[in-house]
Design an enzyme around this catalytic site. Structure first.
Site, PDB file in Angstrom:
ATOM      1  N   PHE A  27       0.866  -1.180   0.000  1.00  0.00           N
ATOM      2  CA  PHE A  27       0.000   0.000   0.000  1.00  0.00           C
ATOM      3  C   PHE A  27       0.905   1.233   0.000  1.00  0.00           C
ATOM      4  O   PHE A  27       1.384   1.669   1.039  1.00  0.00           O
ATOM      5  CB  PHE A  27      -0.900  -0.005   1.241  1.00  0.00           C
ATOM      6  CG  PHE A  27      -2.143   0.825   1.116  1.00  0.00           C
ATOM      7  CD1 PHE A  27      -3.386   0.233   0.925  1.00  0.00           C
ATOM      8  CD2 PHE A  27      -2.085   2.210   1.190  1.00  0.00           C
ATOM      9  CE1 PHE A  27      -4.539   1.009   0.820  1.00  0.00           C
ATOM     10  CE2 PHE A  27      -3.224   2.984   1.078  1.00  0.00           C
ATOM     11  CZ  PHE A  27      -4.455   2.377   0.895  1.00  0.00           C
ATOM     12  N   ASP A  80      -1.469   6.735   6.397  1.00  0.00           N
ATOM     13  CA  ASP A  80      -1.551   5.482   7.129  1.00  0.00           C
ATOM     14  C   ASP A  80      -0.222   5.065   7.747  1.00  0.00           C
ATOM     15  O   ASP A  80       0.838   5.200   7.136  1.00  0.00           O
ATOM     16  CB  ASP A  80      -2.037   4.405   6.154  1.00  0.00           C
ATOM     17  CG  ASP A  80      -2.420   3.110   6.831  1.00  0.00           C
ATOM     18  OD1 ASP A  80      -2.330   3.028   8.063  1.00  0.00           O
ATOM     19  OD2 ASP A  80      -2.812   2.187   6.106  1.00  0.00           O
ATOM     20  N   ASN A 129      -3.596  12.285  -4.218  1.00  0.00           N
ATOM     21  CA  ASN A 129      -2.626  11.252  -3.853  1.00  0.00           C
ATOM     22  C   ASN A 129      -2.551  10.202  -4.956  1.00  0.00           C
ATOM     23  O   ASN A 129      -3.574   9.834  -5.547  1.00  0.00           O
ATOM     24  CB  ASN A 129      -3.027  10.555  -2.552  1.00  0.00           C
ATOM     25  CG  ASN A 129      -2.986  11.471  -1.348  1.00  0.00           C
ATOM     26  OD1 ASN A 129      -1.923  11.815  -0.847  1.00  0.00           O
ATOM     27  ND2 ASN A 129      -4.165  11.882  -0.880  1.00  0.00           N
ATOM     28  N   PHE A 329     -11.072   8.235  -1.020  1.00  0.00           N
ATOM     29  CA  PHE A 329     -10.556   7.084  -0.286  1.00  0.00           C
ATOM     30  C   PHE A 329     -10.260   5.911  -1.211  1.00  0.00           C
ATOM     31  O   PHE A 329     -11.142   5.444  -1.939  1.00  0.00           O
ATOM     32  CB  PHE A 329     -11.566   6.654   0.780  1.00  0.00           C
ATOM     33  CG  PHE A 329     -11.687   7.623   1.921  1.00  0.00           C
ATOM     34  CD1 PHE A 329     -11.071   7.372   3.134  1.00  0.00           C
ATOM     35  CD2 PHE A 329     -12.409   8.798   1.777  1.00  0.00           C
ATOM     36  CE1 PHE A 329     -11.162   8.266   4.182  1.00  0.00           C
ATOM     37  CE2 PHE A 329     -12.515   9.707   2.818  1.00  0.00           C
ATOM     38  CZ  PHE A 329     -11.886   9.439   4.033  1.00  0.00           C
TER      39      PHE A 329
END
EC number: 5.4.99.27
Length: 349
Positions: A27, A80, A129, A329
């Site tokens: 990720f 994150d 992003n 998201f």
């Protein structure tokens, strides 16, 4: 209130399962500010690469290294902990020589570059992003492949991800307790998290109900439409529906849903009646947002991942790359592809 896992799918519930975040390297997030640093000013923009530490922790460590107060270090967005992420921090260091940040050491964190800037980097002040995700142990390659093709054309619901609501929905639960008791909440972070969770949950509910009852891309009388990539919006009228529908089909316009709060929601007539009915049962959360003077706003109902590409490493492993605008998201994209498994299936981005 519909729980995140039970929200309506645009492409139907995925047939297969897959492992998301088998390790942090699966990720990868690269922040896109959308502007170049000034090269001068009282602030220092610091581009960092981190793995295994959250944004606030790194910001506090940087403040300690620079011998400034923690509030003097800001960032555009939280990233994150359980991922490899590249982002910018901003430290206010006026009237001082440029410090040697190559000496800044923190496990799991590396300074990539740093440069002077004139303005503070504020929360939300980024363009978007870029994501690189690896899904492992995919049980139905054909289904995932078709869904990726469909998402290129039709997008995904622009839901706020489960991480917006806290681990186990704790932020939304906090908002509900606050709404029910009317007890003052003095912790600014809690206030912010809880109000954000309340408004996000209501938005998700409206979008989920619209997906259930109608084509989410079908313009109805009174819809609030916005130009793609813009924040302003206008109201659709019956006389214009055919032309507006053409522009929506061409992705020139986006149909929005309410982010409920104080003031007018923005829709009128048929669209307003639908939105009000969709969240009619959530009177306490709506009252909380009005009481705390959170202004109503609009958000596009659909999200179109940009630069979407993928590569199958083998029949059960796929690497997916895409870019999302700020506030969107990645997990809302992934949920349309597979039913995720693993400890980090719903950990914050």
């Amino acid at each position: 209130m519909i729980e995140f896992d039970n929200l309506t799918y645009l492409h139907g519930k995925p047939q297969g399962t897959g492992l998301l975040k088998a390790n942090p390297e699966d990720f990868v997030v690269v922040e896109d500010l959308g502007f170049e640093p000034d090269g001068e000013g009282e602030h220092i923009l610091v581009r960092i690469l981190k793995n295994g530490c959250n944004t606030r922790f790194v910001a506090d460590a940087l403040a300690k290294f620079l011998k400034i107060h923690a509030r003097e270090v800001s960032f555009a967005g939280q990233k994150d902990k359980h991922a490899v992420t590249e982002q910018w921090l901003c430290a206010r260091v006026p009237g001082k020589e440029m410090p040697d940040l190559s000496a800044f050491q923190l496990e799991g964190c590396q300074v990539l570059e740093y440069v002077r800037h004139k303005r503070k980097l504020r929360l939300g002040a980024l363009k978007g992003n870029a994501f690189t995700l690896v899904l492992r142990e995919v049980s139905n390659r054909d289904d995932v492949e078709q869904r990726l093709i469909d998402i290129c054309v039709k997008g995904v619901p622009n839901y706020f991800g489960a991480q917006r609501f806290g681990i186990g929905g704790s932020n939304l639960q906090g908002a509900l307790r606050w709404a029910q008791t009317n007890t003052p909440v003095r912790d600014r972070n809690k206030r912010s998290f809880w109000l954000s969770a309340a408004r996000s949950a209501l938005f998700n509910q409206i979008v989920a109900e619209r997906l259930k009852k109608a084509d989410v891309n079908q313009v109805v009388d009174g819809d609030a439409l916005q130009l793609a990539g813009r924040g302003s919006w206008f109201v659709a009228t019956t006389e214009e529906l055919a032309e507006l529908q053409r522009r929506v089909n061409d992705k020139e316009l986006m149909i929005t849903a309410a982010l409920p709060g104080s003031g007018e929601w923005g829709t009128q007539r048929e669209a307003l009646a639908f939105e009000q009915a969709a969240v009619a049962a959530e009177t306490e959360l709506q009252a909380l947002l009005v009481r705390e003077k959170v202004e109503a706003a609009r958000r596009a109902m659909l999200l179109y991942p940009q630069q979407l590409s993928w590569n199958w490493w083998d029949d059960v492993t796929v690497e997916i790359r895409f870019w999302l605008p700020a506030g969107s998201f990645a997990t809302s994209v992934v949920r349309e592809l597979i039913n995720t498994t693993g400890d980090y299936a719903h950990i914050a981005e």
